[in-house]
Design an enzyme around this catalytic site. Structure first.
Site, short mmCIF file in Angstrom:
data_model
loop_
_atom_site.label_atom_id
_atom_site.label_comp_id
_atom_site.label_asym_id
_atom_site.label_seq_id
_atom_site.Cartn_x
_atom_site.Cartn_y
_atom_site.Cartn_z
N HIS A 135 39.65 67.75 39.26
CA HIS A 135 40.36 66.52 39.61
C HIS A 135 40.16 66.11 41.07
O HIS A 135 40.03 64.93 41.38
CB HIS A 135 41.87 66.67 39.36
N LYS A 144 41.50 47.14 40.72
CA LYS A 144 40.66 46.82 39.56
C LYS A 144 39.93 48.09 39.14
O LYS A 144 38.72 48.27 39.35
CB LYS A 144 39.71 45.66 39.87
C1 LIG Z 1 44.48 42.84 34.02
C2 LIG Z 1 43.83 41.60 34.55
N1 LIG Z 1 44.58 40.70 35.18
C3 LIG Z 1 44.05 39.55 35.66
C4 LIG Z 1 42.69 39.26 35.51
C5 LIG Z 1 42.14 37.97 36.04
O1 LIG Z 1 41.33 38.23 37.18
P1 LIG Z 1 40.14 37.28 37.59
O2 LIG Z 1 40.70 35.91 37.77
O3 LIG Z 1 39.64 37.84 38.88
O4 LIG Z 1 39.11 37.35 36.51
C6 LIG Z 1 41.88 40.18 34.85
C7 LIG Z 1 40.46 39.91 34.68
O5 LIG Z 1 39.73 40.60 34.02
C8 LIG Z 1 42.45 41.40 34.37
O6 LIG Z 1 41.70 42.31 33.74
#
Ligand SMILES: Cc1ncc(COP(=O)(O)O)c(C=O)c1O
Length: 291
Positions: free
Chosen positions: A110, A155
């Protein structure tokens, strides 16, 4: 023999310094992305071979890498050069560029490995345009509890919570699953969620419970341009259920109206005036803000 979705794929991808056919690209099973979901990603839209809001996407990639302690392997300009090269090597005019950076290949443990280079992978896929009929009618969504971890602002490629949430809407023949945590709207499985009440647009507070989509900053700009009032504030489940309009935004959905939520009509049950105006403004922005 098992099904290999890549065997007929003609696209070119990039892995650790080498452009190559996706069908032949391989990574080690000891990659920490595979073992732990230990990495981050971006999805960048490309229209007419021009990258849309590239700086915003690359800045968010840098923030995601910082948040998980992976050294950014490239400067923004180098990323952009790689993105452009990948676009040039692939056929569609409208593409999505997917970038994934993992903590690299190491013996399973981990703790962060020392002296290991991150794995950098990029691929292109044709931009999945929303069919015109869906756009014109609006889409169905369902709601579900938000059971994901409390760092949804990163992300991360660890998307199991989002995958399970999205599957619920697939099973209900709906386009998205709108997530509720502690009685408040967070976002959807792969989109940000907005609502309109009395002509005003509202979005949930920007915090660690949701990803700040690149379209969040963009819609803020567009609201300023077309004179729509926008506020960021907590949005209760109750308010969501009596909204005049609900909108989804993401790189691929752009601005998409929600016609029904859990089987009940949202407002008039079709795209409303604010969503329609923002969608038009978005189409204009695509022309002027792609490079
Ligand atoms: C969980 C989540 N929220 C929001 C978004 C919207 O983000 P974006 O406008 O940068 O595509 C995404 C895009 O894939 C996402 O996966």
């Amino acid at each position: 023999m098992s099904f290999n979705p890549m065997s007929t794929d003609q696209s070119e991808c990039y892995l650790n310094g080498v452009f190559q056919p996706l069908a032949q690209c391989q990574v080690s099973v000891l990659d920490r992305g595979f073992i732990f979901g230990d990495g981050v990603y971006e999805v960048i839209p490309v229209y007419g071979r021009r990258v849309f809001r590239a700086d915003d996407h690359l800045a968010r990639l840098s923030r995601s890498l910082d948040a998980v302690g992976i050294k950014n392997p490239s400067q923004a300009n180098d990323w952009l050069a790689l993105v452009r090269e990948l676009i040039a090597r692939n056929a569609p005019d409208d593409q999505c560029i997917y970038i994934q950076v993992t903590r690299g290949v190491a013996k399973r443990d981990h703790a962060f490995p020392q002296g290991v280079e991150p794995t950098v992978f990029m691929m292109s896929f044709p931009f999945p345009h929303v069919p015109e009929q869906k756009r014109a009618q609006g889409v169905a969504c369902i709601t579900a509890p938000d059971l994901r971890w409390r760092n949804a602002h990163i992300k991360s490629i660890s998307l199991l919570g989002n995958v399970l949430a999205r599957q619920l809407s697939v099973e209900s023949d709906a386009t998205e699953t709108v997530l509720i945590r502690d009685g408040l709207l967070t976002e959807a499985s792969a989109s940000n969620v907005w609502l309109v009440r009395n002509g005003r647009l509202a979005a949930p507070l920007r915090d660690h419970d949701k990803l700040e989509g690149i379209r969040v900053g963009l819609l803020q700009e567009l609201c300023g341009e077309i004179g729509v009032k926008l506020e960021f504030r907590p949005i209760s489940e109750w308010e969501l259920r009596c909204a005049d309009e609900i909108l989804l935004t993401s790189a691929t959905k752009e601005v998409l109206s929600v016609a029904t939520l859990d089987g009940k009509a949202v407002g008039q049950g079709k795209p409303g005036p604010v969503a329609t105006a923002l969608y038009s403004a978005y189409q204009e922005a695509k022309k002027s803000q792609s490079h």
